[in-house]
Motif scaffolding. Structure first.
Motif, PDB file in Angstrom:
ATOM      1  N   HIS A   9      84.650 100.079 112.457  1.00 36.60           N
ATOM      2  CA  HIS A   9      85.704 100.017 112.074  1.00 36.60           C
ATOM      3  C   HIS A   9      86.151  99.972 113.645  1.00 36.60           C
ATOM      4  O   HIS A   9      86.667 100.584 114.325  1.00 36.60           O
ATOM      5  CB  HIS A   9      85.817 100.843 111.300  1.00 36.60           C
ATOM      6  CG  HIS A   9      85.829 100.896 110.171  1.00 36.60           C
ATOM      7  ND1 HIS A   9      85.573 100.549 108.804  1.00 36.60           N
ATOM      8  CD2 HIS A   9      84.963 101.981 109.265  1.00 36.60           C
ATOM      9  CE1 HIS A   9      84.837 100.732 107.880  1.00 36.60           C
ATOM     10  NE2 HIS A   9      84.765 102.197 108.379  1.00 36.60           N
ATOM     11  N   CYS A 191      82.877 102.425 101.502  1.00 36.19           N
ATOM     12  CA  CYS A 191      83.974 103.567 101.475  1.00 36.19           C
ATOM     13  C   CYS A 191      85.731 102.634 101.041  1.00 36.19           C
ATOM     14  O   CYS A 191      86.073 101.358 101.813  1.00 36.19           O
ATOM     15  CB  CYS A 191      84.575 103.392 103.755  1.00 36.19           C
ATOM     16  SG  CYS A 191      85.830 104.560 103.463  1.00 36.19           S
ATOM     17  N   PRO A 192      85.697 102.942 100.238  1.00 29.38           N
ATOM     18  CA  PRO A 192      86.901 102.351  99.412  1.00 29.38           C
ATOM     19  C   PRO A 192      88.335 102.241 100.216  1.00 29.38           C
ATOM     20  O   PRO A 192      88.797 101.404  99.846  1.00 29.38           O
ATOM     21  CB  PRO A 192      87.186 102.895  98.267  1.00 29.38           C
ATOM     22  CG  PRO A 192      85.515 104.087  97.864  1.00 29.38           C
ATOM     23  CD  PRO A 192      85.535 104.228  99.619  1.00 29.38           C
ATOM     24  N   SER A 193      88.586 103.271 100.957  1.00 30.66           N
ATOM     25  CA  SER A 193      89.945 103.143 102.180  1.00 30.66           C
ATOM     26  C   SER A 193      89.926 102.013 103.464  1.00 30.66           C
ATOM     27  O   SER A 193      90.698 101.427 103.512  1.00 30.66           O
ATOM     28  CB  SER A 193      90.002 104.783 102.602  1.00 30.66           C
ATOM     29  OG  SER A 193      90.367 105.691 101.645  1.00 30.66           O
ATOM     30  N   TYR A 194      88.455 102.477 103.599  1.00 38.76           N
ATOM     31  CA  TYR A 194      88.227 101.464 105.314  1.00 38.76           C
ATOM     32  C   TYR A 194      87.369  99.831 105.138  1.00 38.76           C
ATOM     33  O   TYR A 194      87.971  98.757 105.625  1.00 38.76           O
ATOM     34  CB  TYR A 194      87.101 101.553 105.798  1.00 38.76           C
ATOM     35  CG  TYR A 194      88.235 103.266 106.164  1.00 38.76           C
ATOM     36  CD1 TYR A 194      90.134 103.463 106.926  1.00 38.76           C
ATOM     37  CD2 TYR A 194      87.945 104.456 107.337  1.00 38.76           C
ATOM     38  CE1 TYR A 194      90.684 104.125 106.830  1.00 38.76           C
ATOM     39  CE2 TYR A 194      88.703 105.102 107.462  1.00 38.76           C
ATOM     40  CZ  TYR A 194      89.955 105.923 107.535  1.00 38.76           C
ATOM     41  OH  TYR A 194      90.687 106.573 107.371  1.00 38.76           O
ATOM     42  N   PRO A 196      87.724  98.008 101.601  1.00 38.78           N
ATOM     43  CA  PRO A 196      88.242  98.027  99.838  1.00 38.78           C
ATOM     44  C   PRO A 196      87.704  96.391  99.527  1.00 38.78           C
ATOM     45  O   PRO A 196      87.372  96.013  98.528  1.00 38.78           O
ATOM     46  CB  PRO A 196      89.767  97.546 100.051  1.00 38.78           C
ATOM     47  CG  PRO A 196      90.002  97.298 101.391  1.00 38.78           C
ATOM     48  CD  PRO A 196      89.107  98.121 102.516  1.00 38.78           C
ATOM     49  N   HIS A 217      81.556 107.802  92.855  1.00 37.30           N
ATOM     50  CA  HIS A 217      82.051 107.935  94.292  1.00 37.30           C
ATOM     51  C   HIS A 217      81.472 109.510  94.869  1.00 37.30           C
ATOM     52  O   HIS A 217      81.318 110.410  94.224  1.00 37.30           O
ATOM     53  CB  HIS A 217      83.189 108.342  94.174  1.00 37.30           C
ATOM     54  CG  HIS A 217      83.914 106.833  94.280  1.00 37.30           C
ATOM     55  ND1 HIS A 217      85.055 106.399  93.355  1.00 37.30           N
ATOM     56  CD2 HIS A 217      84.912 105.692  95.216  1.00 37.30           C
ATOM     57  CE1 HIS A 217      85.028 105.452  93.332  1.00 37.30           C
ATOM     58  NE2 HIS A 217      85.589 104.903  94.520  1.00 37.30           N
ATOM     59  N   GLY A 225      85.903 107.830 107.525  1.00 41.83           N
ATOM     60  CA  GLY A 225      86.172 106.997 105.894  1.00 41.83           C
ATOM     61  C   GLY A 225      86.674 108.769 105.101  1.00 41.83           C
ATOM     62  O   GLY A 225      86.613 108.888 103.766  1.00 41.83           O
ATOM     63  N   PRO A 273      88.647 103.277  91.561  1.00 42.33           N
ATOM     64  CA  PRO A 273      90.197 102.326  92.374  1.00 42.33           C
ATOM     65  C   PRO A 273      90.880 101.332  91.936  1.00 42.33           C
ATOM     66  O   PRO A 273      90.614 101.405  91.050  1.00 42.33           O
ATOM     67  CB  PRO A 273      88.821 101.284  93.412  1.00 42.33           C
ATOM     68  CG  PRO A 273      87.768 101.492  92.308  1.00 42.33           C
ATOM     69  CD  PRO A 273      87.308 102.893  91.376  1.00 42.33           C
TER      70      PRO A 273
END
Length: 276
Positions: A9, A191-194, A196, A217, A225, A273
């Motif tokens: 990232h 990673c759902p946070s970083y 999406p 998950h 993350g 999510p």
């Protein structure tokens, strides 16, 4: 001693200390590094992204293998695409009902390196007579193959030049076409946070093809993350509904695990999510 800096990232950096470099080189497809860290054990890095660490690899490998296989009533034939390090294969082979595992990995050199330097993690998985190892492109294999599978596991890297073909509409349609009656598939979803956008992509392409689908998950400490998502889909089996039943609707594991348990199986489906 030196430091490895992971930068998948652009806004975030994670550093791991290299206490001993065990292998570093470039295959035809990617840069491979394996080093030892006093806390994490052996660490596998592909193109500067951490894939597994000896400290917590079982969280990923057991989650992507046992959740779908124990949700299927009698999985006999399994297709794994990717997963060249061999840890997911190790977990799939723990299931006594599984009679045949076809594993399609693009990078044969990666398999050789992992068999040499990560052998203590593999429990002889690559020597199991049930394994049919195919070195080649997973998307092409699905199009040209004629076999049907009870479970398909997609353990790809995040979308890049080597894995783009595993994130297309045609690829997901090919997976659906190769599933046996009552079959199901699961794929790593980032990673759902970083990341999406990966979940959005899978929701609109992979999951839309099936009657039942969703995400589950697991928290993996050494992934940037922390929380990691897996996409699942089937026309006959609702994995989420099975996990939500008071009496588990999935089968119990008849083998030892380091992370997976019936409680973790159920908990994996609690966090869904948000809708786009």
């Amino acid at each position: 001693m030196s430091w490895f800096e992971e930068g998948i990232h652009p806004e975030i950096r994670q550093s791991l200390r290299r206490d001993q470099v065990l292998f570093e080189g470039k295959t035809d497809f990617q840069h491979v590094e394996i080093f030892a860290n006093d806390l994490l054990g052996r660490v596998l890095v592909l193109d500067d992204a951490v894939q597994i660490t000896e400290h917590d690899e079982e969280i990923y490998s057991e989650s992507i293998a046992h959740v779908p296989l124990l949700s299927h009533p009698n999985p006999k034939s399994v297709l794994i695409i990717g997963a060249g390090d061999g840890t997911v294969l190790r977990e799939v082979l723990k299931h006594r009902s599984v009679q045949e595992v076809t594993m399609v990995e693009l990078d044969g050199a990666l398999v050789r390196v992992c068999r040499e330097h990560l052998s203590t993690l593999l429990d002889g998985a690559y020597d199991d007579p049930r394994l049919n190892l195919v070195i080649g492109d997973g998307a092409e294999y699905l199009v040209s193959g004629k076999k049907f599978y009870d479970t398909i596991i997609i353990d790809s890297t995040d979308p890049d030049d080597n894995s783009t073909s595993l994130f297309t509409d045609n690829f997901y349609k090919s997976c659906k076409a190769r599933l046996a009656e009552g079959g199901l598939m699961v794929a790593q979803a980032g990673c759902p946070s970083y990341q999406p956008s990966i979940l959005t992509h899978m929701r609109s392409r992979m999951l839309s093809l099936f009657g039942f689908s969703g995400f589950y998950h697991a928290a993996i400490p050494t992934y940037v993350g922390g929380l990691h998502a897996f996409a699942w889909a089937s026309d006959q089996i609702d994995l989420a509904q099975l996990a939500e039943q008071a009496d588990p609707g999935f089968r119990g594991a008849e083998f030892s695990t380091r992370y997976y348990s019936a409680r973790n199986h159920k908990a994996a489906f609690f966090l869904e999510p948000a809708s786009e």
